[in-house]
Structures are given as structure tokens and as C-alpha cells.
Design a protein around this motif. Structure first.
Motif, short mmCIF file in Angstrom:
data_model
loop_
_atom_site.label_atom_id
_atom_site.label_comp_id
_atom_site.label_asym_id
_atom_site.label_seq_id
_atom_site.Cartn_x
_atom_site.Cartn_y
_atom_site.Cartn_z
N GLY A 1 0.84 -1.21 0.00
CA GLY A 1 0.00 0.00 0.00
C GLY A 1 0.86 1.25 0.00
O GLY A 1 0.99 1.91 1.04
N GLY B 1 2.35 8.82 -6.76
CA GLY B 1 2.90 7.58 -7.28
C GLY B 1 4.41 7.69 -7.22
O GLY B 1 5.05 7.27 -6.25
N ILE C 1 -4.17 3.25 -4.17
CA ILE C 1 -4.62 2.84 -5.51
C ILE C 1 -3.57 1.97 -6.19
O ILE C 1 -2.40 1.98 -5.78
CB ILE C 1 -4.98 4.08 -6.36
CG1 ILE C 1 -5.87 3.67 -7.53
CG2 ILE C 1 -3.73 4.82 -6.83
CD1 ILE C 1 -6.59 4.82 -8.20
N HIS D 1 -6.78 -7.22 -11.36
CA HIS D 1 -5.45 -7.46 -10.78
C HIS D 1 -5.16 -6.47 -9.66
O HIS D 1 -4.79 -6.83 -8.56
CB HIS D 1 -4.37 -7.36 -11.86
CG HIS D 1 -3.01 -7.11 -11.32
ND1 HIS D 1 -2.31 -8.10 -10.66
CD2 HIS D 1 -2.24 -6.00 -11.26
CE1 HIS D 1 -1.16 -7.60 -10.25
NE2 HIS D 1 -1.10 -6.33 -10.59
N ARG E 1 5.00 -0.17 -13.04
CA ARG E 1 4.89 -0.75 -11.69
C ARG E 1 6.28 -0.82 -11.04
O ARG E 1 7.28 -1.07 -11.71
CB ARG E 1 4.27 -2.15 -11.78
CG ARG E 1 5.08 -3.09 -12.63
CD ARG E 1 4.32 -4.37 -12.94
NE ARG E 1 5.17 -5.28 -13.69
CZ ARG E 1 4.72 -6.31 -14.39
NH1 ARG E 1 3.42 -6.55 -14.45
NH2 ARG E 1 5.54 -7.11 -15.04
N VAL F 1 11.75 7.57 -13.57
CA VAL F 1 12.20 7.75 -12.18
C VAL F 1 13.47 6.90 -11.93
O VAL F 1 14.42 7.35 -11.29
CB VAL F 1 11.06 7.39 -11.20
CG1 VAL F 1 11.56 7.24 -9.78
CG2 VAL F 1 9.97 8.45 -11.29
C1 LIG Z 1 0.41 -3.24 -12.92
C2 LIG Z 1 0.68 -2.28 -11.80
C3 LIG Z 1 0.70 -2.74 -10.50
C4 LIG Z 1 0.95 -1.85 -9.45
N1 LIG Z 1 0.92 -2.36 -8.17
C5 LIG Z 1 1.11 -1.51 -7.14
C6 LIG Z 1 1.01 -1.99 -5.81
O1 LIG Z 1 0.79 -3.18 -5.57
N2 LIG Z 1 1.15 -1.12 -4.79
C7 LIG Z 1 1.41 0.20 -5.02
O2 LIG Z 1 1.57 0.93 -4.04
N3 LIG Z 1 1.49 0.71 -6.27
C8 LIG Z 1 1.33 -0.12 -7.34
N4 LIG Z 1 1.39 0.37 -8.62
C9 LIG Z 1 1.55 1.79 -8.82
C10 LIG Z 1 2.90 2.20 -9.37
O3 LIG Z 1 3.91 2.06 -8.39
C11 LIG Z 1 2.76 3.66 -9.84
O4 LIG Z 1 1.84 3.64 -10.93
C12 LIG Z 1 4.06 4.25 -10.27
O5 LIG Z 1 4.91 4.42 -9.16
C13 LIG Z 1 3.87 5.60 -10.99
O6 LIG Z 1 3.06 6.45 -10.23
P1 LIG Z 1 1.79 7.19 -10.93
O7 LIG Z 1 0.96 6.16 -11.61
O8 LIG Z 1 1.16 8.03 -9.88
O9 LIG Z 1 2.41 8.11 -12.07
P2 LIG Z 1 3.09 9.53 -11.87
O10 LIG Z 1 4.03 9.47 -10.73
O11 LIG Z 1 2.02 10.57 -11.86
O12 LIG Z 1 3.94 9.66 -13.20
C14 LIG Z 1 3.37 10.10 -14.45
C15 LIG Z 1 4.50 10.24 -15.46
O13 LIG Z 1 5.43 11.26 -15.00
C16 LIG Z 1 6.75 10.72 -14.96
N5 LIG Z 1 7.48 11.25 -13.81
C17 LIG Z 1 7.00 11.39 -12.54
N6 LIG Z 1 7.97 11.87 -11.73
C18 LIG Z 1 9.09 12.00 -12.48
C19 LIG Z 1 10.43 12.43 -12.21
N7 LIG Z 1 10.81 12.80 -10.99
N8 LIG Z 1 11.32 12.43 -13.25
C20 LIG Z 1 10.94 12.06 -14.50
N9 LIG Z 1 9.68 11.65 -14.82
C21 LIG Z 1 8.77 11.61 -13.83
C22 LIG Z 1 6.56 9.22 -14.79
O14 LIG Z 1 7.67 8.50 -15.27
C23 LIG Z 1 5.31 8.96 -15.62
O15 LIG Z 1 5.65 8.80 -16.98
C24 LIG Z 1 1.17 -0.48 -9.69
C25 LIG Z 1 1.16 -0.02 -11.02
C26 LIG Z 1 0.92 -0.89 -12.06
C27 LIG Z 1 0.91 -0.38 -13.47
#
Ligand SMILES: Cc1cc2nc3c(=O)[nH]c(=O)nc-3n(C[C@H](O)[C@H](O)[C@H](O)COP(=O)(O)OP(=O)(O)OC[C@H]3O[C@@H](n4cnc5c(N)ncnc54)[C@H](O)[C@@H]3O)c2cc1C
Length: 386
Positions: free
Chosen positions: A134, A141, A165, A219, A368, A374
Motif C-alpha cells: 500500500g 505515485g 490505488i 489485478h 509498476r 524515475v
Molecule cells: C500493474 C501495476 C501494478 C501496481 N501495483 C502496485 C502496488 O501493488 N502497490 C502500489 O503501491 N502501487 C502499485 N502500482 C503503482 C505504481 O507504483 C505507480 O503507478 C508508479 O509508481 C507511478 O506512479 P503514478 O501512476 O502516480 O504516475 P506519476 O508518478 O504521476 O507519473 C506520471 C508520469 O510522469 C513521470 N514522472 C513522474 N515523476 C518524475 C520524475 N521525478 N522524473 C521524470 N519523470 C517523472 C513518470 O515517469 C510517468 O511517466 C502499480 C502499477 C501498475 C501499473
């Protein structure tokens, strides 16, 4: 191989690990022959089977490195590596126990209380207790430090309010280890005030809503907490140390073979289809894919060797994940160029099935566990570029 702070020591697995590999292969062959599972791409996130998890537990292949007093088997991280690479290469259904075995158990061993270890770890080892992570929230993210789910001190424990989420497997798991805010946000010290709590997902005040992924599978989930009570005994580590603890999880989370083997079954089934005389162009493609795979495995094993020595090679692990997840996509592109699949329904063969799974799952691989942008930032910092 050492460059600019990166170090991937050469690891010799040794005869004991190779004997273990033969045991795992024999087990997988039996399971396949008896219809125990159907191989899938990305099986560590897509293949949920409590029965299979329990079978692995009975074999002694969960909690392999943990102390015997918690049910573990006190084997090496490299023995565990061998078991996981065999299971992933076979496309076996390992998703249900994956998080617990890979990172929640090790986290509890490092930071958990004696009571938490004694009550939970033996159940993970038996393949009967499943965990989810979590961390992510709707607006947090990559920038996890901005998270808003709060834990407020109440008599005897903490009251949790907020929303997580993309929580993989929450709808099937027993516990979540959640990163929550235990002190108000301070923009000058962004990583302070966070803590990790162990949440029993059967507690009151929790709603788990599955989110359908592009493959149409449930999932991951949205998980809502409304005045959810978590007793003091379920805090993991020290209140306020959440960030430090989470960072220590990441080397485990990012360096394993699951970061480049999610589409290996496509390569394997594709090779079966290509047969002994694939033609020059296909042979060259396959050669490139196998050569890249060998390099990645070498790097990943090196990181695991460092983990075995008690180091926390976070940047090297980030590099493995970044290169590995791009490689997973290359496997699909390379095989598809020579073996385009027939439309769904016309071709029941194994290759078409794993190719379809791979195509639908691979887009998430670079998101993921930390997005590739990052991860590149972490690598750039290690190289002194930022
Ligand atoms: C299949 C799947 C399973 C997952 N399972 C889990 C889980 O079990 N538990 C959990 O906690 N999370 C989970 N996640 C979430 C995942 O860790 C996040 O989606 C991920 O960390 C990105 O965060 P965000 O989606 O908020 O995107 P954002 O952080 O909003 O990023 C959006 C875009 O901006 C870019 N970006 C953001 N910050 C920077 C930076 N500093 N430098 C350059 N580019 C940047 C990113 O690369 C991305 O392209 C899962 C995601 C997926 C797809």
C-alpha cells in the motif's frame, strides 16, 4: 564489472543450486503433465493460485532464506534466485504469495516485532498468507512522499483514513503493509512523518474495489480506509521511519528475475514454433534476445549476490529494472516480427496465448515498482549526473 559506482560481482551458483534447479524443473514438469497450471506471461502478477502457492510452501520454496525459528529454511539468496527464475521461466502461477515472499517477509524480519514475525512468517512459508503493498495513492505515485493517507493516534493504536490505488492483489490478500502519514506534512523535510503499518484487510472500515486492467483482469485495486483501527502492535518498525524502511525494500523489489523474465515464455514458446531451422533473420533475432538475456541475468545475479552479503544496492537494482523491463518489450517485438499471431479464437496454441498475455501485460512493466523515468533519475544520481 564496475563502472561509476555500479558493481555487479560475478556470482557462481555452485553445484548445490544446480541440484535445486533440477528439483524445481522436475516439479514443474510434473505439474504441467498433470494439468496443475497453464503457463502465462507475467505469471508473477497474473497467475493467482492458492493451491500452487501451498505446494511451493510444502516443497520448502517459500521463505527460503528466513531463519528456521520462523519456519524458514536458512538457504541462500542465490538458492532462492534459482527457484524463482525456474518458476518464472515456466510461467507458473506465483502471484498470490509473490509480494509476501519477496519483500513483506524480509521487511518484517528486518523491522517487525517478534510477535509479528512469529505470528505471520510461518504462514507465509506455508504459502497460506498473502500480502499487498500500500504505497501509491491517486495523487502520489512517483512522488510518494506527498502521500495523504493518515494514521492518527488513538487509544491503543492508530486510526487510518485515506485511499490507496493500484494495489496489486488486495482483493485476495490477508495483509497490506501501508505507508501512511503519522505527522503533518513538512515541505522542508518531505520524507519525515511517514510510517509503515500492517493492516489486516478484514478489519472494519476497509473497502476494496477492483480496477479492471487492459487484459480485462481484476489485478489491482482501489482501497479505501474510513476510520480503520490498527493496533499499536501492528506498527512496523519505528513511527516516523517509514521512508527509510520503504527505501530498503526497493533493492529486493527491483532487482529480481521477474524484471526481465515476464515475457520469457513467449521466447520459449516462439522457439518451439520456429523449430530447428528458423531461417537467418529469425535466428539472428533470437540470438540477440538470448545474448541480452544473459547480460541481464548476470547483472541481476550480481545484485542478488550483494543482497546476500547484506548490502542494499538500490541504484544497481534500479538499473536492472529499467533495462530489464525494456528488454521484456523487445522480446515481444522480436518474436512477433517473425511469428505474427493469428487472431484470438483461431489459434489455441500456447505461443498465441502467451503472446497475447504478454502484449496486454507488458505496458505495465515500465510503470509498476517505479517508472523507468524515475529509475533513470536514480541511475543518473549514482553516476553523479544530477
Ligand atoms: C500493474 C501495476 C501494478 C501496481 N501495483 C502496485 C502496488 O501493488 N502497490 C502500489 O503501491 N502501487 C502499485 N502500482 C503503482 C505504481 O507504483 C505507480 O503507478 C508508479 O509508481 C507511478 O506512479 P503514478 O501512476 O502516480 O504516475 P506519476 O508518478 O504521476 O507519473 C506520471 C508520469 O510522469 C513521470 N514522472 C513522474 N515523476 C518524475 C520524475 N521525478 N522524473 C521524470 N519523470 C517523472 C513518470 O515517469 C510517468 O511517466 C502499480 C502499477 C501498475 C501499473
Amino acid at each position: 564489472m564496475a563502472a561509476h559506482g555500479f558493481h555487479f560481482p560475478k556470482v557462481d551458483l555452485g553445484p548445490e543450486a544446480e541440484r535445486l534447479r533440477a528439483d524445481v524443473r522436475a516439479f514443474i514438469a510434473e505439474e504441467l503433465a498433470s494439468g496443475g497450471f497453464t503457463p502465462t506471461a507475467d505469471s508473477w502478477t497474473a497467475g493467482y493460485s492458492a493451491e500452487f502457492s501451498r505446494k511451493l510452501g510444502a516443497k520448502g520454496w517459500l521463505g527460503m532464506t528466513w531463519p528456521k525459528k520462523y519456519g524458514g529454511h536458512e538457504r541462500t539468496a542465490l538458492d532462492r534466485y534459482v527457484v524463482t527464475e525456474e518458476l518464472l521461466s515456466a510461467g507458473a502461477p506465483v502471484a498470490l504469495h509473490w509480494i509476501a515472499d519477496r519483500q513483506s517477509g524480509p521487511l518484517l524480519l528486518r523491522f517487525g516485532t517478534e510477535e509479528q514475525r512469529q505470528t505471520i512468517l510461518p504462514r507465509i512459508v506455508r504459502g497460506e498468507c498473502y500480502f499487498c503493498i500500500g504505497m501509491s495513492e491517486p495523487d502520489s505515485g512517483s512522488d510518494l512522499a506527498s502521500l495523504r493517507t493518515t494514521a492518527t493516534k488513538v487509544d491503543g493504536g492508530w486510526q487510518i483514513n485515506g485511499r490507496k490505488i493500484w494495489t496489486s492483489g488486495a482483493h485476495l490478500c490477508d495483509y497490506m503493509i501501508a505507508l501512511v502519514r503519522t505527522s503533518p506534512r513538512d515541505e522542508t523535510r518531505r520524507h519525515d512523518g511517514l510510517s509503515q503499518v500492517l493492516i489486516d484487510l478484514k478489519s472494519e472500515g476497509i473497502s476494496i474495489r477492483p480496477i479492471s486492467n487492459i487484459a480485462g483482469e481484476a489485478h489491482f485495486n482501489e482501497v479505501l480506509f474510513e476510520n480503520t483501527f490498527v493496533p499499536d502492535s501492528m506498527v512496523v518498525g519505528n513511527v516516523g521511519d517509514g521512508w527509510k524502511q520503504v527505501v530498503s525494500e526497493l533493492a529486493f523489489e527491483r532487482s529480481g528475475p521477474e524484471r526481465f523474465l515476464s515475457t520469457f515464455v513467449v521466447l520459449r514458446e516462439g522457439l518451439r514454433e520456429l523449430g530447428q531451422t528458423p531461417g537467418d533473420s529469425a535466428a539472428a533475432s533470437v540470438g540477440r534476445l538470448v545474448a541480452s538475456l544473459k547480460s541481464l541475468r548476470r547483472m541481476s545475479l550480481g545484485v542478488n549476490g550483494l543482497l546476500q552479503q547484506g548490502e542494499s544496492p538500490v541504484a544497481a537494482a534500479a538499473l536492472v529494472k529499467e533495462v530489464g523491463t525494456r528488454y521484456e518489450r523487445t522480446v515481444l517485438e522480436g518474436m512477433r516480427a517473425h511469428l505474427p499471431s493469428r487472431p484470438a479464437g483461431q489459434s489455441p496454441d500456447a505461443y498465441a496465448s502467451v503472446l497475447r498475455d504478454g502484449i496486454l501485460h507488458v505496458p505495465s512493466a515500465t510503470i509498476r515498482g517505479g517508472t523507468n523515468e524515475v529509475l533513470k533519475g536514480i541511475v543518473a544520481r549514482e553516476l553523479g549526473l544530477r
